[in-house]
Design an enzyme around this catalytic site. Sequence first.
Site, PDB file in Angstrom:
ATOM      1  N   PHE A 130       0.850  -1.149  -0.006  1.00 17.61           N
ATOM      2  CA  PHE A 130       0.005  -0.043  -0.009  1.00 17.61           C
ATOM      3  C   PHE A 130       0.981   1.219  -0.090  1.00 17.61           C
ATOM      4  O   PHE A 130       1.609   1.589   0.897  1.00 17.61           O
ATOM      5  CB  PHE A 130      -0.788  -0.122   1.387  1.00 17.61           C
ATOM      6  CG  PHE A 130      -1.903   1.156   1.150  1.00 17.61           C
ATOM      7  CD1 PHE A 130      -3.075   1.101   0.291  1.00 17.61           C
ATOM      8  CD2 PHE A 130      -1.490   2.299   1.628  1.00 17.61           C
ATOM      9  CE1 PHE A 130      -3.834   2.227   0.262  1.00 17.61           C
ATOM     10  CE2 PHE A 130      -2.391   3.405   1.686  1.00 17.61           C
ATOM     11  CZ  PHE A 130      -3.464   3.383   0.908  1.00 17.61           C
ATOM     12  N   ASP A 215       9.263   2.631   1.466  1.00 21.86           N
ATOM     13  CA  ASP A 215       8.056   3.183   2.082  1.00 21.86           C
ATOM     14  C   ASP A 215       7.994   3.130   3.500  1.00 21.86           C
ATOM     15  O   ASP A 215       7.332   2.089   4.044  1.00 21.86           O
ATOM     16  CB  ASP A 215       6.897   2.809   1.261  1.00 21.86           C
ATOM     17  CG  ASP A 215       5.564   3.438   1.690  1.00 21.86           C
ATOM     18  OD1 ASP A 215       5.561   4.321   2.921  1.00 21.86           O
ATOM     19  OD2 ASP A 215       4.453   3.538   1.112  1.00 21.86           O
ATOM     20  N   LYS A 244       3.171   9.475   8.640  1.00 22.65           N
ATOM     21  CA  LYS A 244       2.287   9.414   9.702  1.00 22.65           C
ATOM     22  C   LYS A 244       2.979   9.835  11.260  1.00 22.65           C
ATOM     23  O   LYS A 244       2.593  10.753  11.691  1.00 22.65           O
ATOM     24  CB  LYS A 244       2.044   7.888   9.935  1.00 22.65           C
ATOM     25  CG  LYS A 244       1.154   7.518   8.730  1.00 22.65           C
ATOM     26  CD  LYS A 244       0.842   6.014   8.773  1.00 22.65           C
ATOM     27  CE  LYS A 244      -0.182   5.516   7.738  1.00 22.65           C
ATOM     28  NZ  LYS A 244      -1.537   5.773   8.179  1.00 22.65           N
TER      29      LYS A 244
HETATM   30  N1  PLP Z   1       2.437   4.421   2.420  1.00 26.46           N
HETATM   31  C1  PLP Z   1       2.093   3.533   3.460  1.00 26.46           C
HETATM   32  C2  PLP Z   1       3.066   2.172   3.979  1.00 26.46           C
HETATM   33  C3  PLP Z   1       0.849   3.655   4.237  1.00 26.46           C
HETATM   34  O1  PLP Z   1       0.464   2.933   5.227  1.00 26.46           O
HETATM   35  C4  PLP Z   1       0.059   4.712   3.807  1.00 26.46           C
HETATM   36  C5  PLP Z   1      -1.132   5.177   4.615  1.00 26.46           C
HETATM   37  O2  PLP Z   1      -1.783   4.423   5.475  1.00 26.46           O
HETATM   38  C6  PLP Z   1       0.443   5.612   2.840  1.00 26.46           C
HETATM   39  C7  PLP Z   1       1.609   5.424   1.997  1.00 26.46           C
HETATM   40  C8  PLP Z   1      -0.421   6.752   2.313  1.00 26.46           C
HETATM   41  O3  PLP Z   1      -0.338   7.887   3.247  1.00 26.46           O
HETATM   42  P1  PLP Z   1      -1.397   9.063   3.383  1.00 26.46           P
HETATM   43  O4  PLP Z   1      -2.619   8.307   3.713  1.00 26.46           O
HETATM   44  O5  PLP Z   1      -0.896   9.951   4.343  1.00 26.46           O
HETATM   45  O6  PLP Z   1      -1.315   9.644   1.984  1.00 26.46           O
END
Ligand code: PLP
Length: 396
Positions: A130, A215, A244
């Site tokens: 994700f 990520d 986050k």
């Molecule tokens: N990457 C990862 C691993 C995530 O867990 C998330 C959100 O849950 C995102 C990217 C996307 O982040 P945002 O919701 O702040 O755009």
Amino acid sequence: MSESALFPTYARFPITLVKGKGSRLWDDQGKEYLDFMSGLAVTNLGHVPDAVKKALVSQLDELWHVSNLFSNPNQEKAARLLVDNSCADAVFFCNSGAEANEAAIKIARRYHQKVKGNNRYEIITFNQSFHGRTLATLTATGQEKVKEGFLPLPEGFRHVPLHDIAALEAAVNDNTAAIMLELVQAEGGVITVDAGFLREVRALCDRHGILLILDEVQTGMGRTGKMFAYEHYDVEPDVFTLAKGIGSGFPVGAMLAKAHVKPAFTPGAHATTFGGTPIAMAVVAATIETMLQEKAVERAAEASKYLLAQLQQNLNDLPNVVEVRGKGLLIGILLTDPAAELIAELHNRGLLVVPAGPNVIRLLPNLLVTREDIDTAVSLIAAVLTEQAAAKSVSS
Ligand code: PLP
């Protein structure tokens, strides 16, 4: 009440939270909750942490926004804190995890096209990953459900199964710019990447001049019991992303890269109006400083050991529990059955947790969580799972 004026994009829990402090939240009826989800891995120092609040309030009196056309001492300070505590040499601030990943995808392409002088553009990511909800990051995401109804998707993304090095090698070609992955696939069910696999990925990147992007939007800044998840492995990325946990709840994202990638972003190459405002950066700097002062990462690692031991001890013999997995304070309990009803019952009993896929209960307490709160959470989870197992055995 009249119909909501919001798009119905979220299947919300039937709870309205109005106040938070530390590990506790209160709803509009005055009911207290123990928070084991931290706003989806965001409030890593607990709700409304005093030192961060102080920095925010003091910045609110000084300056809110002037644009990125002026030098910004708060941004410099936050970037220095990130660089001094990671393998990175440069930081670009934005507003969310998806934006951070967009910046990572963009810098990977630009690095090849402007610094290396080739035309590589393709990003390889993994099934079940994700990476966000913008068009590029949902295309990078290895889950079909986020793509439905959004065709055509941008070009230049390939997906392979996690831990399948042969499939990854087969997917690499002359256009491959980067390989991007989470070290714990969080939304995908709390699946941890094997150390051997990551080493092979790094070696493959080095052999072919491909960038490794991690990520760390969910794993970053202490969540896994290390400041960054890559510290669990003897591997460093070329580029990584955060969001986050770095803002204590203030919207912020960051794309970080090593020195060899830094020249890819020259003036005008990438920009954002709101990224890195004085307010956001005061919060990020205070969050990181507080994490260091409070030894939040070490405390998270200790709390993780205790939480995992308690979960093993209390859930091991239950027939509806398949396994407890994850790293640090990003823990998944894989169940034989869908988790939704159990999660609703835990909320009912005052413990806030979230799913990660249909059959996984995800636990994301803040990094300063106490043993007492862990004991409370584990006994509630064990009670609800035991009751479910008993009800199932009666009805079968
Ligand atoms: N990457 C990862 C691993 C995530 O867990 C998330 C959100 O849950 C995102 C990217 C996307 O982040 P945002 O919701 O702040 O755009």
